[in-house]
Scaffold this motif. Sequence first.
Motif, short mmCIF file in Angstrom:
data_model
loop_
_atom_site.label_atom_id
_atom_site.label_comp_id
_atom_site.label_asym_id
_atom_site.label_seq_id
_atom_site.Cartn_x
_atom_site.Cartn_y
_atom_site.Cartn_z
N PRO A 6 0.78 -1.23 0.00
CA PRO A 6 0.00 0.00 0.00
C PRO A 6 0.81 1.28 0.00
CG PRO A 6 -0.90 -1.59 1.57
CD PRO A 6 0.41 -2.14 1.08
N ASP A 7 2.06 1.26 0.49
CA ASP A 7 2.79 2.52 0.55
C ASP A 7 3.66 2.72 -0.68
OD1 ASP A 7 5.84 1.87 2.41
OD2 ASP A 7 4.65 0.53 1.16
N ALA A 278 -10.13 0.20 -0.17
CA ALA A 278 -8.99 -0.64 0.22
C ALA A 278 -8.37 -0.13 1.51
CB ALA A 278 -7.95 -0.68 -0.90
N GLY A 279 -9.21 0.15 2.48
CA GLY A 279 -8.77 0.82 3.69
C GLY A 279 -8.07 -0.09 4.68
N LEU A 280 -7.25 0.52 5.53
CA LEU A 280 -6.59 -0.18 6.64
C LEU A 280 -7.56 -0.17 7.82
CD1 LEU A 280 -3.02 1.42 6.41
CD2 LEU A 280 -3.92 -0.57 5.20
N VAL A 281 -8.53 -1.07 7.79
CA VAL A 281 -9.63 -1.03 8.74
C VAL A 281 -9.34 -1.79 10.03
CG1 VAL A 281 -11.37 -0.64 6.96
CG2 VAL A 281 -10.76 -2.98 7.59
N ASP A 282 -8.24 -2.52 10.09
CA ASP A 282 -7.87 -3.24 11.31
C ASP A 282 -6.42 -2.90 11.64
OD1 ASP A 282 -7.34 -4.97 13.37
OD2 ASP A 282 -8.10 -6.77 12.38
N LEU A 283 -6.22 -1.84 12.40
CA LEU A 283 -4.87 -1.38 12.69
C LEU A 283 -4.13 -2.33 13.64
CD1 LEU A 283 -5.23 2.49 13.05
CD2 LEU A 283 -4.50 1.16 11.07
N VAL A 284 -4.87 -3.04 14.47
CA VAL A 284 -4.21 -3.99 15.36
C VAL A 284 -3.51 -5.07 14.55
CG1 VAL A 284 -4.57 -5.72 17.16
CG2 VAL A 284 -5.77 -3.53 17.28
N GLU A 285 -4.20 -5.64 13.58
CA GLU A 285 -3.58 -6.67 12.75
C GLU A 285 -2.54 -6.08 11.80
OE1 GLU A 285 -3.62 -10.12 12.70
OE2 GLU A 285 -4.44 -9.67 14.67
N CYS A 286 -2.74 -4.83 11.36
CA CYS A 286 -1.69 -4.16 10.58
C CYS A 286 -0.38 -4.17 11.35
CB CYS A 286 -2.08 -2.71 10.28
SG CYS A 286 -3.16 -2.48 8.87
N ASP A 287 -0.47 -3.87 12.64
CA ASP A 287 0.73 -3.85 13.48
C ASP A 287 1.25 -5.25 13.74
OD1 ASP A 287 2.70 -2.82 15.32
OD2 ASP A 287 1.38 -3.48 16.94
N ARG A 288 0.39 -6.17 14.11
CA ARG A 288 0.82 -7.53 14.42
C ARG A 288 1.49 -8.20 13.22
NH1 ARG A 288 -4.63 -9.49 17.66
NH2 ARG A 288 -4.04 -8.72 19.74
N ARG A 289 0.97 -7.92 12.03
CA ARG A 289 1.53 -8.55 10.83
C ARG A 289 2.68 -7.74 10.24
NH1 ARG A 289 -4.13 -10.67 7.88
NH2 ARG A 289 -5.16 -11.24 9.86
N ASP A 334 -6.08 -7.35 -4.58
CA ASP A 334 -5.22 -6.55 -3.71
C ASP A 334 -4.41 -7.47 -2.79
OD1 ASP A 334 -4.09 -4.40 -2.35
OD2 ASP A 334 -6.01 -3.48 -1.81
N ASP A 335 -3.57 -6.87 -1.97
CA ASP A 335 -2.85 -7.58 -0.93
C ASP A 335 -3.83 -8.44 -0.13
OD1 ASP A 335 -1.62 -8.23 1.57
OD2 ASP A 335 -0.24 -6.55 1.33
N PRO A 336 -3.59 -9.74 0.02
CA PRO A 336 -4.54 -10.60 0.74
C PRO A 336 -4.83 -10.13 2.16
CG PRO A 336 -2.99 -11.95 -0.49
CD PRO A 336 -2.50 -10.52 -0.60
N ASP A 337 -3.87 -9.49 2.81
CA ASP A 337 -4.14 -8.99 4.16
C ASP A 337 -5.24 -7.95 4.14
OD1 ASP A 337 -2.26 -10.34 5.99
OD2 ASP A 337 -0.73 -9.44 4.71
N LEU A 338 -5.24 -7.07 3.13
CA LEU A 338 -6.28 -6.05 3.06
C LEU A 338 -7.63 -6.67 2.73
CD1 LEU A 338 -4.49 -3.05 1.32
CD2 LEU A 338 -4.88 -3.48 3.74
N VAL A 339 -7.66 -7.66 1.85
CA VAL A 339 -8.91 -8.37 1.58
C VAL A 339 -9.44 -8.99 2.86
CG1 VAL A 339 -10.01 -10.21 0.24
CG2 VAL A 339 -8.23 -8.79 -0.82
N PRO A 360 -13.12 -7.33 -9.11
CA PRO A 360 -11.76 -7.46 -9.64
C PRO A 360 -11.02 -6.14 -9.64
CG PRO A 360 -13.30 -8.69 -10.99
CD PRO A 360 -14.13 -7.91 -10.02
N GLY A 361 -9.73 -6.20 -9.30
CA GLY A 361 -8.91 -5.01 -9.26
C GLY A 361 -7.85 -5.13 -8.20
N ASP A 362 -6.83 -4.27 -8.29
CA ASP A 362 -5.76 -4.29 -7.30
C ASP A 362 -5.89 -3.08 -6.38
OD1 ASP A 362 -4.71 -2.06 -8.65
OD2 ASP A 362 -3.36 -3.28 -9.87
N HIS A 363 -4.80 -2.76 -5.69
CA HIS A 363 -4.87 -1.72 -4.67
C HIS A 363 -5.16 -0.34 -5.26
CE1 HIS A 363 -4.25 -0.29 -0.63
NE2 HIS A 363 -3.36 0.61 -1.03
#
Length: 389
Positions: A6-7, A278-289, A334-339, A360-363
């Motif tokens: 994403p970045d 394609a939002g970062l809707v789970d910041l806890v898992e963003c950090d853990r992963r 998109d990135d499977p984590d975001l899905v 269908p589509g990417d990030h």
Amino acid sequence: MTDPTPDRPRVAGAAEAAGVAATARAAVTVVVAGGLAADRELLAELAGREFAALGVAGRLVEPPDAASFATALDAAAEPGHGVVALPGADPEVRALMEPPRPYRERLVWLDLARTGPHPAGGALHLYGRGVNGLTWAVRAAAHRATCRPRRVTYGPHPDQYAELLLPDARPAPVAMLLHGGFYRTRWAADLMDALAADLAARGFAAWNVEYRRPDRHGWDATVSDVAAAYAALRTLGADVDQDRVAVIGHSAGGQLALRLAADLWAAGRGPALAVSLAGLVDLVECDRRDLSGGATALALGGSCTEIPEVYAASSPLARLPLGGPQLVVQGAGDDPDLVDFNRRYVRAATGDPVTYLEAPGDHFSVIDPAAPIWAETAARVEEALRPAG
């Protein structure tokens, strides 16, 4: 090749990056300072590739001194002409960034290095993206050559502004745009230029927001800037319909959009719709992963175990129910984590009116005006903000 991180936005073609219709009549001049530490053939290759992709007339020039550099900037005074200026380290050339110019909205200053926001006389300033930043700067200049957004400041810092594009019909419903970039300063509001142009063509007032990113200014500054940019909509007067506002964010901006909406709805006011692309809707898992090399902990000021209260206030999943209507959009490629994040978020959002669109589509398809997933998203936003009766 698509880079799903994403970045790191990918390099895309004309329809994906800046919109063919918005740039069809544009011309772009790239002005390079003599002392710039970059291979000229590579710069010419990158610029030429983007000129061709966008369908714009373009040229690259290297003036021998500051006076002729200033003369070259005046190409932006021509209607339909944008300029990308690479000042390098020459203090005489960099001094040209300070004075406002009548054509500043068609001028893009590009520093290849990691510098920092410069007032740049009201012009756009991009920095820290390396040589590939020229690709993005050409797109931005082509966009500004034809769309002419109006910059509105909502605070004293150079990053506290929004760019406004208005349709002909007023008062217009508002689409407030929050860009992504995994909270890193080098990515800026120009990422949403194409969407702003598309939304203005659809009859929206596009309010494309820049904000102080937390990697340099801290999480509280980012959160307060987003709220201040929303409040600044009141300064636009009769041009906009304050009762029909959609807050639309991409990637990290999707998290910011949902956080803003939740805060406003908790106070008994807020947008008619919050949209996460394609939002970062789970910041806890963003950090853990450890997504994007620890970007979440860097942004929020610590890990989810060190500052759980900050994550609880910031992560959309932890805030459910948010208290208002939401549209959650996710590209299936998109990135499977975001899905994963977005599917789990929608399943958990039983207390809110939430519509989920996965296609269908990417990030970056979700912010590509030519992509079917964006066309469907825009139709849903138009329906949600349609006036009563």
